[in-house]
Design a protein around this motif. Structure first.
Motif, short mmCIF file in Angstrom:
data_model
loop_
_atom_site.label_atom_id
_atom_site.label_comp_id
_atom_site.label_asym_id
_atom_site.label_seq_id
_atom_site.Cartn_x
_atom_site.Cartn_y
_atom_site.Cartn_z
N VAL A 84 14.56 -36.89 22.41
CA VAL A 84 15.60 -35.99 21.93
C VAL A 84 16.69 -36.84 21.27
CG1 VAL A 84 17.35 -34.29 22.58
CG2 VAL A 84 15.12 -34.31 23.75
N THR A 85 16.80 -36.74 19.95
CA THR A 85 17.76 -37.56 19.22
C THR A 85 19.08 -36.84 18.98
OG1 THR A 85 16.77 -36.84 17.14
CG2 THR A 85 15.98 -38.93 18.10
N ALA A 86 19.09 -35.52 19.09
CA ALA A 86 20.33 -34.75 18.92
C ALA A 86 20.18 -33.42 19.62
CB ALA A 86 20.64 -34.53 17.44
N ARG A 87 21.32 -32.92 20.09
CA ARG A 87 21.34 -31.63 20.78
C ARG A 87 22.71 -31.00 20.51
NH1 ARG A 87 23.33 -29.14 25.08
NH2 ARG A 87 22.00 -27.85 26.43
N ARG A 88 22.71 -29.77 19.99
CA ARG A 88 24.00 -29.14 19.67
C ARG A 88 23.92 -27.63 19.88
NH1 ARG A 88 21.77 -30.71 14.80
NH2 ARG A 88 22.99 -32.63 14.88
N GLU A 89 25.07 -27.03 20.14
CA GLU A 89 25.16 -25.59 20.26
C GLU A 89 25.19 -24.99 18.86
OE1 GLU A 89 25.12 -24.07 23.28
OE2 GLU A 89 24.90 -26.08 24.15
N GLU A 90 24.18 -24.17 18.54
CA GLU A 90 24.09 -23.56 17.22
C GLU A 90 24.72 -22.17 17.18
OE1 GLU A 90 23.26 -25.18 14.74
OE2 GLU A 90 21.94 -26.80 15.38
N ALA A 91 24.87 -21.55 18.33
CA ALA A 91 25.49 -20.23 18.47
C ALA A 91 25.63 -19.97 19.96
CB ALA A 91 24.65 -19.15 17.80
N GLU A 92 26.25 -18.86 20.33
CA GLU A 92 26.35 -18.51 21.74
C GLU A 92 24.95 -18.37 22.34
OE1 GLU A 92 28.64 -14.98 22.06
OE2 GLU A 92 30.56 -15.97 21.62
N GLY A 93 24.61 -19.25 23.29
CA GLY A 93 23.32 -19.17 23.95
C GLY A 93 22.17 -19.79 23.20
N VAL A 94 22.43 -20.43 22.07
CA VAL A 94 21.36 -21.04 21.27
C VAL A 94 21.62 -22.54 21.14
CG1 VAL A 94 20.13 -21.11 19.07
CG2 VAL A 94 20.96 -18.93 19.98
N VAL A 95 20.61 -23.34 21.50
CA VAL A 95 20.70 -24.79 21.43
C VAL A 95 19.75 -25.29 20.35
CG1 VAL A 95 20.37 -26.96 22.69
CG2 VAL A 95 21.27 -24.95 23.87
#
Length: 308
Positions: A3-14
């Motif tokens: 896993v090189t990156a992890r971010r919140e894309e929207a409420e409840g979506v990673v």
């Protein structure tokens, strides 16, 4: 993969980006493809690739945290961190983008993920297209920022602002040169299926989150499966799946969803008539009877010969 990156894309979506530890190029893929992600506890989940197929260094997926699910999405949302290692299978594409004069894309919630690379592809090709993207609220709709450059080709429909998608207006009149691509909740897909019955055959292409309801002719009965390559004949009891029966006989078949949705266990049929119960094959493919999903489908008769 790492896993090189992890971010919140929207409420409840990673959003999760994955790469090989060596930095090598990843296998190529096409819009609509998905991967199998193996998770702790023996769980395997399928996620659509939603990055750029031209980026051979990394894959991206979007994961909706489902509080009432079986735990896979919760683990990714709550526990998965950058630097973690995951085992991945694929990619496979059961939802390929076909050539057409015009495209209507319809996304419900996290169903936007397989459509993202499709839209990039048709936009780059100069095709005529429109996206209708529905969600509960604007804040819950992932990747909205990536559509800014497309102007009014993208129609955003947050339910709390404008209500449910008006599918009659979305589709318009049936058109011979138009393909409709949809991914989203079962209710959205079923509503589109109803409306597209008036369209030319093959106009609607869908990818489901969960299996469609199965209507059977009666009680399940036992039948035999001849495993041609293994030289074994396996009896499938009424309460068993073909996948379970051949597995008990020592024949290892890759599987994942066990609901007839992902296509991992698709098997070639050499003889006999399958009783198709999957949510993946088209009606034409089911009528041809050349393959079957052995996690759910059975036999119309006493005997099947499979390439196992």
């Amino acid at each position: 993969m790492v896993v090189t990156a992890r971010r919140e894309e929207a409420e409840g979506v990673v959003g999760v980006e994955l790469a090989l530890p060596s930095g090598e190029q990843l296998p190529s893929w096409t819009p609509g493809a998905h991967i199998d992600v193996e998770l702790p506890g023996g769980l395997t989940r399928q996620y659509s690739l939603c990055g750029d197929p031209a980026d051979g260094a990394a894959w991206r997926i979007g994961v909706l945290r489902e509080a009432d699910g079986r735990g896979g999405s919760r683990w990714i949302a709550d526990e998965l961190t950058e630097g973690a290692t995951l085992r991945i299978r694929g990619p496979r594409n059961n939802f390929p983008l076909q050539p057409a004069g015009r495209y209507v894309f319809v996304a419900g919630g996290i169903g936007i993920t397989p459509l993202l690379p499709m839209i990039r592809a048709v936009a780059a090709a100069g095709a005529d297209w429109v996206l209708h993207y529905g969600g509960r609220t604007r804040a819950s709709m992932a990747f909205l920022g990536e559509f800014a450059a497309y102007g009014d080709r993208v129609r955003v429909h947050p339910q709390d602002e404008v209500g449910l998608l008006d599918l009659d207006a979305v589709l318009g009149a049936p058109a011979a040169d138009t393909l409709v691509y949809c991914c989203g909740p079962t209710g959205l897909i079923e509503a589109l299926e109803t409306r597209c019955r008036a369209w030319p055959a093959g106009a609607l292409h869908v990818e489901r989150f969960t299996a469609a309801p199965v209507v059977t002719d009666g009680a399940d009965t036992a039948f035999d499966v001849v495993c041609e390559r293994s030289g074994l004949t396996v009896s499938v009891a009424p309460e068993q799946t073909v996948l379970e029966a051949v597995g008990n006989a020592g024949i290892d078949v890759l599987s994942s969803c066990e609901e007839g949705v992902c296509g991992t266990c698709e098997t070639t049929v050499l003889s006999g008539e399958p009783d198709h119960r999957d949510s993946l094959l088209t009606e034409e493919e089911k009528a041809a009877g050349e393959t079957m999903m052995i996690c759910v489908s059975r036999c119309r008769g006493a005997r099947l010969v499979l390439d196992l």
